[in-house]
Design a protein around this motif. Sequence first.
Motif, PDB file in Angstrom:
ATOM      1  N   LEU A 172       0.827  -1.213   0.000  1.00  0.00           N
ATOM      2  CA  LEU A 172       0.000   0.000   0.000  1.00  0.00           C
ATOM      3  C   LEU A 172       0.863   1.267   0.000  1.00  0.00           C
ATOM      4  CD1 LEU A 172      -2.718  -1.053   2.612  1.00  0.00           C
ATOM      5  CD2 LEU A 172      -2.964  -0.964   0.121  1.00  0.00           C
ATOM      6  N   GLN A 173       2.038   1.201  -0.569  1.00  0.00           N
ATOM      7  CA  GLN A 173       2.961   2.330  -0.519  1.00  0.00           C
ATOM      8  C   GLN A 173       2.345   3.597  -1.113  1.00  0.00           C
ATOM      9  OE1 GLN A 173       7.062   1.648  -1.670  1.00  0.00           O
ATOM     10  NE2 GLN A 173       7.152   3.591  -2.735  1.00  0.00           N
ATOM     11  N   GLY A 174       2.308   4.641  -0.304  1.00  0.00           N
ATOM     12  CA  GLY A 174       1.815   5.926  -0.770  1.00  0.00           C
ATOM     13  C   GLY A 174       0.316   6.038  -0.882  1.00  0.00           C
ATOM     14  N   CYS A 175      -0.438   5.073  -0.363  1.00  0.00           N
ATOM     15  CA  CYS A 175      -1.904   5.133  -0.415  1.00  0.00           C
ATOM     16  C   CYS A 175      -2.449   5.797   0.853  1.00  0.00           C
ATOM     17  CB  CYS A 175      -2.499   3.731  -0.540  1.00  0.00           C
ATOM     18  SG  CYS A 175      -2.069   2.893  -2.076  1.00  0.00           S
ATOM     19  N   TYR A 176      -3.537   6.553   0.703  1.00  0.00           N
ATOM     20  CA  TYR A 176      -4.148   7.223   1.850  1.00  0.00           C
ATOM     21  C   TYR A 176      -5.200   6.312   2.484  1.00  0.00           C
ATOM     22  CZ  TYR A 176      -1.753  11.377   0.231  1.00  0.00           C
ATOM     23  OH  TYR A 176      -0.789  12.268  -0.147  1.00  0.00           O
ATOM     24  N   VAL A 177      -4.760   5.154   2.887  1.00  0.00           N
ATOM     25  CA  VAL A 177      -5.643   4.176   3.517  1.00  0.00           C
ATOM     26  C   VAL A 177      -5.498   4.309   5.026  1.00  0.00           C
ATOM     27  CG1 VAL A 177      -6.116   1.713   3.803  1.00  0.00           C
ATOM     28  CG2 VAL A 177      -5.475   2.619   1.554  1.00  0.00           C
ATOM     29  N   GLY A 178      -6.608   4.209   5.727  1.00  0.00           N
ATOM     30  CA  GLY A 178      -6.586   4.383   7.177  1.00  0.00           C
ATOM     31  C   GLY A 178      -6.778   3.081   7.932  1.00  0.00           C
ATOM     32  N   LEU A 195       3.363  -7.353   4.079  1.00  0.00           N
ATOM     33  CA  LEU A 195       2.614  -6.099   4.145  1.00  0.00           C
ATOM     34  C   LEU A 195       3.580  -4.918   4.092  1.00  0.00           C
ATOM     35  CD1 LEU A 195      -0.078  -4.586   4.588  1.00  0.00           C
ATOM     36  CD2 LEU A 195       0.330  -4.796   7.056  1.00  0.00           C
ATOM     37  N   ASN A 196       3.355  -4.016   3.124  1.00  0.00           N
ATOM     38  CA  ASN A 196       4.178  -2.811   3.005  1.00  0.00           C
ATOM     39  C   ASN A 196       3.317  -1.585   3.252  1.00  0.00           C
ATOM     40  OD1 ASN A 196       6.064  -0.856   2.436  1.00  0.00           O
ATOM     41  ND2 ASN A 196       6.214  -1.299   0.254  1.00  0.00           N
ATOM     42  N   LEU A 197       3.660  -0.816   4.262  1.00  0.00           N
ATOM     43  CA  LEU A 197       2.894   0.368   4.648  1.00  0.00           C
ATOM     44  C   LEU A 197       3.747   1.635   4.547  1.00  0.00           C
ATOM     45  CD1 LEU A 197       1.129  -1.077   7.825  1.00  0.00           C
ATOM     46  CD2 LEU A 197       0.232  -0.950   5.494  1.00  0.00           C
ATOM     47  N   ARG A 198       4.675   1.677   3.631  1.00  0.00           N
ATOM     48  CA  ARG A 198       5.523   2.854   3.478  1.00  0.00           C
ATOM     49  C   ARG A 198       4.698   4.047   2.985  1.00  0.00           C
ATOM     50  NH1 ARG A 198      10.908   2.224   3.225  1.00  0.00           N
ATOM     51  NH2 ARG A 198      11.148   3.837   1.630  1.00  0.00           N
ATOM     52  N   VAL A 224       7.419  -0.323   7.219  1.00  0.00           N
ATOM     53  CA  VAL A 224       6.768   0.900   7.695  1.00  0.00           C
ATOM     54  C   VAL A 224       7.738   2.056   7.495  1.00  0.00           C
ATOM     55  CG1 VAL A 224       5.769   2.117   9.658  1.00  0.00           C
ATOM     56  CG2 VAL A 224       5.406  -0.348   9.419  1.00  0.00           C
ATOM     57  N   ALA A 225       7.264   3.138   6.859  1.00  0.00           N
ATOM     58  CA  ALA A 225       8.102   4.318   6.678  1.00  0.00           C
ATOM     59  C   ALA A 225       7.230   5.557   6.604  1.00  0.00           C
ATOM     60  CB  ALA A 225       8.944   4.203   5.405  1.00  0.00           C
ATOM     61  N   ALA A 226       7.696   6.629   7.239  1.00  0.00           N
ATOM     62  CA  ALA A 226       7.026   7.932   7.178  1.00  0.00           C
ATOM     63  C   ALA A 226       5.562   7.859   7.603  1.00  0.00           C
ATOM     64  CB  ALA A 226       7.136   8.519   5.776  1.00  0.00           C
ATOM     65  N   VAL A 272      15.774 -10.509   8.345  1.00  0.00           N
ATOM     66  CA  VAL A 272      16.118  -9.264   7.659  1.00  0.00           C
ATOM     67  C   VAL A 272      15.652  -8.086   8.510  1.00  0.00           C
ATOM     68  CG1 VAL A 272      15.802  -7.862   5.583  1.00  0.00           C
ATOM     69  CG2 VAL A 272      15.894 -10.362   5.394  1.00  0.00           C
ATOM     70  N   LEU A 273      16.576  -7.182   8.836  1.00  0.00           N
ATOM     71  CA  LEU A 273      16.245  -6.002   9.628  1.00  0.00           C
ATOM     72  C   LEU A 273      16.881  -4.776   8.987  1.00  0.00           C
ATOM     73  CD1 LEU A 273      14.964  -4.751  12.162  1.00  0.00           C
ATOM     74  CD2 LEU A 273      17.095  -5.240  13.390  1.00  0.00           C
ATOM     75  N   LYS A 274      16.026  -3.823   8.571  1.00  0.00           N
ATOM     76  CA  LYS A 274      16.504  -2.582   7.965  1.00  0.00           C
ATOM     77  C   LYS A 274      15.932  -1.419   8.774  1.00  0.00           C
ATOM     78  CE  LYS A 274      16.723  -4.657   3.364  1.00  0.00           C
ATOM     79  NZ  LYS A 274      16.300  -4.575   1.944  1.00  0.00           N
ATOM     80  N   LEU A 275      16.809  -0.628   9.354  1.00  0.00           N
ATOM     81  CA  LEU A 275      16.392   0.413  10.285  1.00  0.00           C
ATOM     82  C   LEU A 275      16.943   1.776   9.896  1.00  0.00           C
ATOM     83  CD1 LEU A 275      16.954  -1.335  13.740  1.00  0.00           C
ATOM     84  CD2 LEU A 275      14.794  -1.075  12.518  1.00  0.00           C
ATOM     85  N   GLN A 276      16.052   2.771   9.891  1.00  0.00           N
ATOM     86  CA  GLN A 276      16.456   4.166   9.808  1.00  0.00           C
ATOM     87  C   GLN A 276      15.660   4.910  10.869  1.00  0.00           C
ATOM     88  OE1 GLN A 276      16.837   5.800   5.912  1.00  0.00           O
ATOM     89  NE2 GLN A 276      16.894   7.907   6.609  1.00  0.00           N
ATOM     90  N   CYS A 277      16.140   4.796  12.083  1.00  0.00           N
ATOM     91  CA  CYS A 277      15.450   5.363  13.253  1.00  0.00           C
ATOM     92  C   CYS A 277      16.484   6.156  14.048  1.00  0.00           C
ATOM     93  CB  CYS A 277      14.844   4.261  14.114  1.00  0.00           C
ATOM     94  SG  CYS A 277      13.715   3.168  13.222  1.00  0.00           S
ATOM     95  N   ILE A 278      16.476   7.458  13.894  1.00  0.00           N
ATOM     96  CA  ILE A 278      17.595   8.261  14.368  1.00  0.00           C
ATOM     97  C   ILE A 278      17.689   8.349  15.886  1.00  0.00           C
ATOM     98  CG2 ILE A 278      17.679   9.638  12.268  1.00  0.00           C
ATOM     99  CD1 ILE A 278      16.165  11.830  13.713  1.00  0.00           C
ATOM    100  N   ILE A 279      16.623   7.995  16.606  1.00  0.00           N
ATOM    101  CA  ILE A 279      16.689   8.107  18.070  1.00  0.00           C
ATOM    102  C   ILE A 279      16.872   6.752  18.743  1.00  0.00           C
ATOM    103  CG2 ILE A 279      15.391  10.264  18.163  1.00  0.00           C
ATOM    104  CD1 ILE A 279      12.906   8.724  18.856  1.00  0.00           C
TER     105      ILE A 279
END
Length: 609
Positions: A172-178, A195-198, A224-226, A272-279
């Motif tokens: 669902l990348q970039g979809c305005y689904v709630g 499941l992709n929720l980017r 999950v992103a943004a 597989v673990l990919k992280l971009q979490c600055i805190i």
Amino acid sequence: MKMRGHDRINTVLPDELILEIFSQLGSKSSRDACSLVCKRWLDLERLSRDTVRIGASNNPDALIKLLGRRFVNVRNVYFDERLSISLDGHFGRRRRGDPSAPSSQKPHHATEKSVSEDGEIDSYCLSDAGLTAVGEGFTKLEKLSLIWCSNVTNAGVKYLASKCSSLRSLDLQGCYVGDVGLAAVGECCKQLEDLNLRFCEGLTDAGLIELAVLCGRTLKSLGVAACAKITDVSLEAVGSHCRFLETLSLDSEFINNKGVLAVAKGCRSLKVLKLQCIIVTDEALQAVGVFCSSLEVLALYSFQRFTDMSLCAIGKGCKRLKNLTLSDCYFLSDKGLEAVAAGCSELKHLEVNGCHNIGTSGLEFVGRSCPRLSELALLYCQKIGNYALSEVGRGCKYLQALHLVDCSSIGDEAICSIAVGCRNLKKLHIRRCYEVGNKGIIAIGENCKFLSELSLQFCDRVGDEALIAVGRGCPLQHLNVSGCHQIGDAGIIAIARGCPQLSYLDVSVLQNLGDMAMAELGEGCPLLKDIVISHCRQITDVGLAHLVKKCALLESCHMVYCPSITTAGVATVISSCISIKKVLVEKWKVSQRTKRRAGSIISYLCVDL
């Protein structure tokens, strides 16, 4: 198939055998060609089709209804509205006298809409009506990708989920689904694995928590992103319910240690673990090292709060690690890389990008401890010197790909060591490494007999002598020497004569390259598909004509800022290359006749404002 009115093959070929033939065909064009044999083959090909891919197109909702009637066994549907693709034929075209019908004259992006003459708004995005058609037409659907389908809402997703209970993968990348739509997926699609929720900005913790509870036993991959409203609370639910999760990709400014800790402790099967979490800090990464012993891929981006302690824990606990990416991790040093090398001897892929405190000694340790390393990428690593790659050359004989970008301390000595020690090398990409010159590349040509890709962008010490050695010794298919100003006709002629399998060539910004090299390429490289000759001042229409005369497979040609190529040269490319798909050139060099003939494949460097 038929001879004098008698069908000599179709009568004895059962449907099952023809379907098996279609299943063995790798490309869509091959399937389409075979389906033209007769109506029976066309019908069977439609029955065998299991995948449909759709870009941004005119009236996508109606298109889905048509495809659903024709291809009843489709299991995989991919929408990507970042791609502008207009439809050929009558479907989707504006009919005369019907101004409200969609036009295919102009491709529209996902967010564009047009207003017809009677004031009606025609959307060029997939809508809930299209999703309804997907659910009704593709009842066997297993994989659905909706990338940047901005008109899709909860209602459409909810209906689709009710009809496609076999769904296993949803993007669902970039979809305005709630939350309502995501909860419906969890309730109806009990086999969901991926499941992709980017960039799903409408989601909150509530929706992801409900899905985790309902699909926890099957979910294996989550992205999950943004998503600003998804916090540690969601990840705690994932850690509690998704015990078999194998892949997690997480890009968030709001996720803290608490969420990553919950996943590390609860999802012991994580690979597989990919992280971009600055805190996120050392505490979370140390937990990954302790609890995720099955981890095979780890990618860490833009971490500013963790240190070598994290990599020491990874090296100690993740013995199966095969792929490690470290990008812009400023507080890592050689000590952390040494710990990973010592503990993870199965490491095959390593990328170090912009980690300015990692230097020569850390990579030396990789060379000594990781004999299975097959791909190494060093980007913006100013402190890594020649001796590091010398150790890689000595210890990593299975290395097949090496990428170097802006590594100012690496020169010919390092490349010679790689050439001698890593004779299975297939890809060598070097950009702006100004200490690399002829000596290193000659060694590559003499020792690496399997090299198929060579890129030497802006390596201004490399000249013709190096390419002559490569042409003699390497079966190149891909060559990029953009900005290597010492290379001229002699080097490219050697490639043309020695590398008949060449399919991609970038010689842009070579001021000494002329028509003679173009003629030799035409004679020696009949498989050439893509060429970039921009900023080559000495190439003229004559050389271009020699090139395209023999390169019948040419699909793209970039030739901006070539002052000796005229309107006639551009027309020659268009008229001679039946497979041409893209020509990049200045607008003023395209005649009206050429525009009429091939306007859709011509791209311009500048457009009128």
